[in-house]
Design an enzyme around this catalytic site. Sequence first.
Site, mmCIF file in Angstrom:
data_model
loop_
_atom_site.group_PDB
_atom_site.id
_atom_site.type_symbol
_atom_site.label_atom_id
_atom_site.label_comp_id
_atom_site.label_asym_id
_atom_site.label_seq_id
_atom_site.Cartn_x
_atom_site.Cartn_y
_atom_site.Cartn_z
ATOM 1 N N GLY A 16 -18.795 -85.092 67.899
ATOM 2 C CA GLY A 16 -17.638 -85.964 68.065
ATOM 3 C C GLY A 16 -17.143 -86.121 69.495
ATOM 4 O O GLY A 16 -17.937 -86.175 70.446
ATOM 5 N N ARG A 37 -18.106 -72.898 67.892
ATOM 6 C CA ARG A 37 -17.959 -71.657 67.122
ATOM 7 C C ARG A 37 -19.316 -71.043 66.793
ATOM 8 O O ARG A 37 -19.467 -69.822 66.797
ATOM 9 C CB ARG A 37 -17.208 -71.944 65.815
ATOM 10 C CG ARG A 37 -15.739 -72.238 65.995
ATOM 11 C CD ARG A 37 -15.095 -72.571 64.667
ATOM 12 N NE ARG A 37 -15.674 -73.772 64.073
ATOM 13 C CZ ARG A 37 -15.358 -74.228 62.863
ATOM 14 N NH1 ARG A 37 -14.504 -73.559 62.112
ATOM 15 N NH2 ARG A 37 -15.904 -75.326 62.405
ATOM 16 N N VAL A 63 -12.015 -70.503 68.870
ATOM 17 C CA VAL A 63 -10.654 -70.392 69.402
ATOM 18 C C VAL A 63 -9.723 -69.631 68.472
ATOM 19 O O VAL A 63 -8.591 -69.302 68.869
ATOM 20 C CB VAL A 63 -10.050 -71.777 69.733
ATOM 21 C CG1 VAL A 63 -10.907 -72.521 70.741
ATOM 22 C CG2 VAL A 63 -9.823 -72.602 68.473
ATOM 23 N N ASN A 89 -10.294 -79.124 73.418
ATOM 24 C CA ASN A 89 -10.595 -80.195 72.478
ATOM 25 C C ASN A 89 -10.623 -79.718 71.028
ATOM 26 O O ASN A 89 -10.408 -80.521 70.114
ATOM 27 C CB ASN A 89 -11.950 -80.815 72.839
ATOM 28 C CG ASN A 89 -12.417 -81.821 71.819
ATOM 29 O OD1 ASN A 89 -11.983 -82.965 71.797
ATOM 30 N ND2 ASN A 89 -13.314 -81.393 70.926
ATOM 31 N N TYR A 168 -0.687 -81.047 60.841
ATOM 32 C CA TYR A 168 -1.427 -81.573 61.996
ATOM 33 C C TYR A 168 -0.468 -82.202 63.002
ATOM 34 O O TYR A 168 -0.517 -81.903 64.200
ATOM 35 C CB TYR A 168 -2.452 -82.601 61.526
ATOM 36 C CG TYR A 168 -3.275 -83.203 62.646
ATOM 37 C CD1 TYR A 168 -4.399 -82.551 63.136
ATOM 38 C CD2 TYR A 168 -2.909 -84.423 63.220
ATOM 39 C CE1 TYR A 168 -5.146 -83.093 64.167
ATOM 40 C CE2 TYR A 168 -3.650 -84.970 64.244
ATOM 41 C CZ TYR A 168 -4.770 -84.303 64.721
ATOM 42 O OH TYR A 168 -5.501 -84.854 65.754
ATOM 43 N N VAL A 201 -10.105 -92.822 66.642
ATOM 44 C CA VAL A 201 -11.533 -92.813 66.960
ATOM 45 C C VAL A 201 -12.376 -92.643 65.697
ATOM 46 O O VAL A 201 -11.986 -91.966 64.743
ATOM 47 C CB VAL A 201 -11.843 -91.680 67.966
ATOM 48 C CG1 VAL A 201 -13.308 -91.728 68.402
ATOM 49 C CG2 VAL A 201 -10.923 -91.786 69.179
ATOM 50 N N THR A 203 -14.484 -90.802 64.135
ATOM 51 C CA THR A 203 -15.044 -89.458 64.049
ATOM 52 C C THR A 203 -15.048 -88.995 62.603
ATOM 53 O O THR A 203 -14.482 -89.633 61.715
ATOM 54 C CB THR A 203 -14.215 -88.468 64.879
ATOM 55 O OG1 THR A 203 -12.879 -88.436 64.346
ATOM 56 C CG2 THR A 203 -14.179 -88.866 66.340
ATOM 57 N N ASP A 204 -15.653 -87.823 62.355
ATOM 58 C CA ASP A 204 -15.670 -87.256 61.006
ATOM 59 C C ASP A 204 -14.248 -86.986 60.518
ATOM 60 O O ASP A 204 -13.972 -87.084 59.313
ATOM 61 C CB ASP A 204 -16.480 -85.961 60.986
ATOM 62 C CG ASP A 204 -17.969 -86.201 61.159
ATOM 63 O OD1 ASP A 204 -18.405 -87.363 61.015
ATOM 64 O OD2 ASP A 204 -18.696 -85.238 61.446
ATOM 65 N N ASN A 206 -11.752 -88.772 60.834
ATOM 66 C CA ASN A 206 -11.141 -90.015 60.369
ATOM 67 C C ASN A 206 -11.970 -90.713 59.292
ATOM 68 O O ASN A 206 -11.853 -91.914 59.090
ATOM 69 C CB ASN A 206 -10.910 -90.962 61.556
ATOM 70 C CG ASN A 206 -9.816 -90.465 62.464
ATOM 71 O OD1 ASN A 206 -8.833 -89.875 62.003
ATOM 72 N ND2 ASN A 206 -9.977 -90.673 63.762
#
Length: 249
Positions: A16, A37, A63, A89, A168, A201, A203-204, A206
Site C-alpha cells: 500500500g 512486522r 510497532v 505510516n 480510528y 486512496v 488501498t486494502d 478502503n
Amino acid sequence: MSNTDKVALVTGATRGIGRETVRQLAEAGVHTILAGRNRDKAVEAALELQAKGLPVEAVALDVTDPASIAAAAKEIEQRHGKLDILVNNAGILVDDPAKGVSGQSLQTWRTTFDTNLFGLVETTQAFLPLLRKSEAGRIVNVSSLLGSISEHQNPASFIYEFKGVPAYNVSKSAVNAWTVHLAHELKDTGIKVNTIHPGYVQTDMNKSGDQQNGELSVPEGARTSVQLALIGNDGPTGGYFYFDQVLPW
C-alpha cells in the site's frame, strides 16, 4: 544535504501507501529502509525494489512490540549510525461501522490505539536519538482527514457524517495532537515534524468486500508523505497537510 546522503525509515511498508512511499523516496535517491512486522515479507518487498535498482533494505519492526522496536533501532544504528527521515505510516482500522460511535468494544479502542498512537509514539521515541544525529531530521506522521475535529463539526465537510469508525478517527486526532507537541519540543533543533492526510486512496483499508473504494491511486496517496519527508530547512514544522493544502485541526 543531498538525498543520496539521507537514510529513511518507513513503517508499515510491505504494501500500500507505505511501500509506495519507500519506492518514491528511493527513486529520489534516499537510502530507504522498508519496515514490516513480518521480516520475510519485508525482505521480499525490499528485494523487489532492489531488483529495479533502488537503494532499499528491509528491517523487521512491529510497532506494537517494544522489543521489536528496540531491536530495529539498534540494527539501524549499527548499519547507518543515524536516521534522517522517519515516516510513521503503520496503521490499522478495525472498527465495525455497524456498531456506531458508542457500540465499539473497548478492545477495538485499545487495539486501534496500540498501533495508531502508542506504537507511533514509542517508535518515534526509539529513533529520536538517531534523528538527532542528522543534519536535518524529518518526521512524518501519517494521519487522516478523519482526525480533523474541525471537519467533523463542519456540516459542509464530506466527513461530517463519517462517524462509523470512531476509534480510528480519534486515534488520528491524537496523532495530530502528538505532532503539535513534539514539533514544539524540537522547534530549536534541525528536526521538523509534520502530520499528513494521504487522501482517500485505493488501498486494502478502503475495500468493501470486492469493491475497491477511493479517489486517489496509491502513488498519489504517497505523495504528501514524500513531499514532507524531503522538505528543506525553510519548510514547515508542526503542520497538518494534504499535498500543498494546510488542513484544519
